[in-house]
Design a protein around this motif. Sequence first.
Motif, PDB file in Angstrom:
ATOM      1  N   VAL A 159       0.890  -1.135   0.015  1.00  0.00           N
ATOM      2  CA  VAL A 159       0.032  -0.081   0.006  1.00  0.00           C
ATOM      3  C   VAL A 159       0.918   1.265  -0.022  1.00  0.00           C
ATOM      4  N   SER A 160       1.901   1.390   0.815  1.00  0.00           N
ATOM      5  CA  SER A 160       2.596   2.325   0.874  1.00  0.00           C
ATOM      6  C   SER A 160       3.808   2.584  -0.217  1.00  0.00           C
ATOM      7  N   LYS A 161       3.798   1.456  -1.208  1.00  0.00           N
ATOM      8  CA  LYS A 161       4.873   1.268  -2.213  1.00  0.00           C
ATOM      9  C   LYS A 161       6.319   1.690  -1.865  1.00  0.00           C
ATOM     10  N   SER A 162       6.558   1.025  -0.742  1.00  0.00           N
ATOM     11  CA  SER A 162       7.987   1.089  -0.226  1.00  0.00           C
ATOM     12  C   SER A 162       8.710   0.057  -0.605  1.00  0.00           C
ATOM     13  N   ARG A 163       9.898   0.165  -0.644  1.00  0.00           N
ATOM     14  CA  ARG A 163      11.141  -1.061  -0.915  1.00  0.00           C
ATOM     15  C   ARG A 163      11.220  -1.974   0.142  1.00  0.00           C
ATOM     16  N   ILE A 164      11.270  -3.072  -0.216  1.00  0.00           N
ATOM     17  CA  ILE A 164      11.238  -4.313   0.897  1.00  0.00           C
ATOM     18  C   ILE A 164      12.610  -4.995   0.323  1.00  0.00           C
ATOM     19  N   ARG A 165      13.111  -5.615   1.677  1.00  0.00           N
ATOM     20  CA  ARG A 165      14.501  -6.457   1.602  1.00  0.00           C
ATOM     21  C   ARG A 165      13.996  -7.830   1.650  1.00  0.00           C
ATOM     22  N   VAL A 166      14.422  -8.937   0.892  1.00  0.00           N
ATOM     23  CA  VAL A 166      13.880 -10.312   1.007  1.00  0.00           C
ATOM     24  C   VAL A 166      15.240 -11.016   0.847  1.00  0.00           C
ATOM     25  N   TRP A 167      15.271 -11.998   2.086  1.00  0.00           N
ATOM     26  CA  TRP A 167      16.419 -12.668   1.992  1.00  0.00           C
ATOM     27  C   TRP A 167      15.890 -14.081   1.381  1.00  0.00           C
ATOM     28  N   ILE A 168      16.677 -14.754   0.451  1.00  0.00           N
ATOM     29  CA  ILE A 168      16.474 -15.840  -0.292  1.00  0.00           C
ATOM     30  C   ILE A 168      17.618 -17.004  -0.328  1.00  0.00           C
ATOM     31  N   ARG A 169      17.132 -18.085  -0.097  1.00  0.00           N
ATOM     32  CA  ARG A 169      17.961 -19.269   0.166  1.00  0.00           C
ATOM     33  C   ARG A 169      18.325 -20.131  -1.013  1.00  0.00           C
ATOM     34  N   SER A 170      19.165 -21.015  -0.817  1.00  0.00           N
ATOM     35  CA  SER A 170      19.446 -21.969  -1.749  1.00  0.00           C
ATOM     36  C   SER A 170      19.225 -23.354  -1.074  1.00  0.00           C
ATOM     37  N   ILE A 171      19.958 -24.261  -1.295  1.00  0.00           N
ATOM     38  CA  ILE A 171      19.338 -25.530  -0.784  1.00  0.00           C
ATOM     39  C   ILE A 171      19.910 -25.623   0.791  1.00  0.00           C
ATOM     40  N   LYS A 172      21.260 -25.250   1.150  1.00  0.00           N
ATOM     41  CA  LYS A 172      21.738 -25.466   2.234  1.00  0.00           C
ATOM     42  C   LYS A 172      21.978 -24.062   2.980  1.00  0.00           C
ATOM     43  N   ALA A 173      22.048 -23.190   2.508  1.00  0.00           N
ATOM     44  CA  ALA A 173      22.329 -21.956   3.151  1.00  0.00           C
ATOM     45  C   ALA A 173      21.523 -20.732   2.522  1.00  0.00           C
ATOM     46  N   ILE A 174      21.722 -19.447   3.067  1.00  0.00           N
ATOM     47  CA  ILE A 174      21.311 -18.215   2.562  1.00  0.00           C
ATOM     48  C   ILE A 174      21.897 -17.965   1.268  1.00  0.00           C
ATOM     49  N   LYS A 175      21.134 -17.452   0.359  1.00  0.00           N
ATOM     50  CA  LYS A 175      21.683 -17.371  -1.139  1.00  0.00           C
ATOM     51  C   LYS A 175      22.051 -16.000  -1.352  1.00  0.00           C
ATOM     52  N   GLY A 176      20.988 -14.728  -0.813  1.00  0.00           N
ATOM     53  CA  GLY A 176      21.243 -13.456  -1.071  1.00  0.00           C
ATOM     54  C   GLY A 176      20.278 -12.825  -0.839  1.00  0.00           C
ATOM     55  N   ILE A 177      20.270 -11.466  -1.193  1.00  0.00           N
ATOM     56  CA  ILE A 177      19.201 -10.530  -0.658  1.00  0.00           C
ATOM     57  C   ILE A 177      18.896  -9.640  -1.899  1.00  0.00           C
ATOM     58  N   LEU A 178      17.275  -9.514  -1.845  1.00  0.00           N
ATOM     59  CA  LEU A 178      16.690  -8.993  -3.133  1.00  0.00           C
ATOM     60  C   LEU A 178      16.178  -7.687  -2.315  1.00  0.00           C
ATOM     61  N   VAL A 179      16.440  -6.310  -3.190  1.00  0.00           N
ATOM     62  CA  VAL A 179      16.000  -5.145  -2.615  1.00  0.00           C
ATOM     63  C   VAL A 179      15.144  -4.521  -3.871  1.00  0.00           C
ATOM     64  N   GLY A 180      13.675  -4.303  -3.701  1.00  0.00           N
ATOM     65  CA  GLY A 180      12.931  -3.581  -4.610  1.00  0.00           C
ATOM     66  C   GLY A 180      11.611  -3.426  -4.324  1.00  0.00           C
ATOM     67  N   PHE A 181      10.815  -2.957  -5.154  1.00  0.00           N
ATOM     68  CA  PHE A 181       9.328  -2.360  -4.884  1.00  0.00           C
ATOM     69  C   PHE A 181       8.502  -3.706  -4.956  1.00  0.00           C
ATOM     70  N   LEU A 182       7.522  -3.974  -4.145  1.00  0.00           N
ATOM     71  CA  LEU A 182       6.491  -4.901  -4.086  1.00  0.00           C
ATOM     72  C   LEU A 182       5.442  -4.500  -5.133  1.00  0.00           C
ATOM     73  N   ARG A 183       5.362  -5.465  -5.894  1.00  0.00           N
ATOM     74  CA  ARG A 183       4.324  -5.360  -7.194  1.00  0.00           C
ATOM     75  C   ARG A 183       2.981  -6.128  -6.878  1.00  0.00           C
ATOM     76  N   ALA A 184       3.147  -7.373  -6.212  1.00  0.00           N
ATOM     77  CA  ALA A 184       2.210  -8.256  -5.895  1.00  0.00           C
ATOM     78  C   ALA A 184       2.751  -9.264  -5.073  1.00  0.00           C
ATOM     79  N   PHE A 185       1.632 -10.005  -4.494  1.00  0.00           N
ATOM     80  CA  PHE A 185       2.076 -11.013  -3.593  1.00  0.00           C
ATOM     81  C   PHE A 185       0.755 -12.016  -3.366  1.00  0.00           C
ATOM     82  N   ASP A 186       1.041 -13.143  -2.678  1.00  0.00           N
ATOM     83  CA  ASP A 186      -0.126 -13.904  -2.619  1.00  0.00           C
ATOM     84  C   ASP A 186       0.267 -14.769  -1.163  1.00  0.00           C
ATOM     85  N   ARG A 187      -0.639 -15.571  -0.691  1.00  0.00           N
ATOM     86  CA  ARG A 187      -0.549 -16.227   0.626  1.00  0.00           C
ATOM     87  C   ARG A 187       0.387 -17.114   0.596  1.00  0.00           C
TER      88      ARG A 187
END
Length: 207
Positions: free
Chosen positions: A121-149
């Motif tokens: 709603v506020s159109k602010s940027r979010i920081r997302v931590w993503i993983r690989s099979i065994k560990a944290i893979k990286g970080i994504l920073v961007g504006f949220l356009r859509a999401f689901d449950r």
Amino acid sequence: MDPQLDFLSEHFDPALALKQQPPLATPVKVKPLDNLNKCRFLLPPSDPNHKSLGKPKENQSSMGKKKEEWEIKKEEIDKKRAEMIIAIQQRAPVVDYRNVLEKIANRHAVGPLSVLHRCFVSKSRIRVWIRSIKAIKGILVGFLRAFDRHMNLVLLDVDEEVWESNVSEEMSQKKHRHFNQLFVKGDSVVMIKQDDSSTASTTTTTS
């Protein structure tokens, strides 16, 4: 001319005409009749096998009656079609397909996904931590356009920072990339945080 050799005579003899030398000249503009059914009009009208040429012309009254019947039938068809359209419109709910992403986001205004709803709603940027099979893979920073449950995300103007391990070296290397638009599957999301230093830090984690 001998009546037996006259094509238009009642006493015409085809066998005798075929034996003539030179052959008899046929009348001008005479179409050949390739079957017996086409020859029925040559019979006298009193003959039961006689058949007149063409269709009998309908009188004006019968044509006018058929036209009126067709117009009445057409009006009935148009009336039934209009009734069907009205019935369908009354029975089927009116679906507004506009702002579908907002409707999906509003379902999660309260609860574990409220952070995503607030960022959407506020159109602010979010920081997302993503993983690989065994560990944290990286970080994504961007504006949220859509999401689901299921935590599936669509991000815009995304800066990616991932750690790639090198087999020949002990230290991992950072790799930076930029995407105009990116889809992130929910099963690869570890944690989400609103990337805004002016607001209180709020995070959402996935089990």
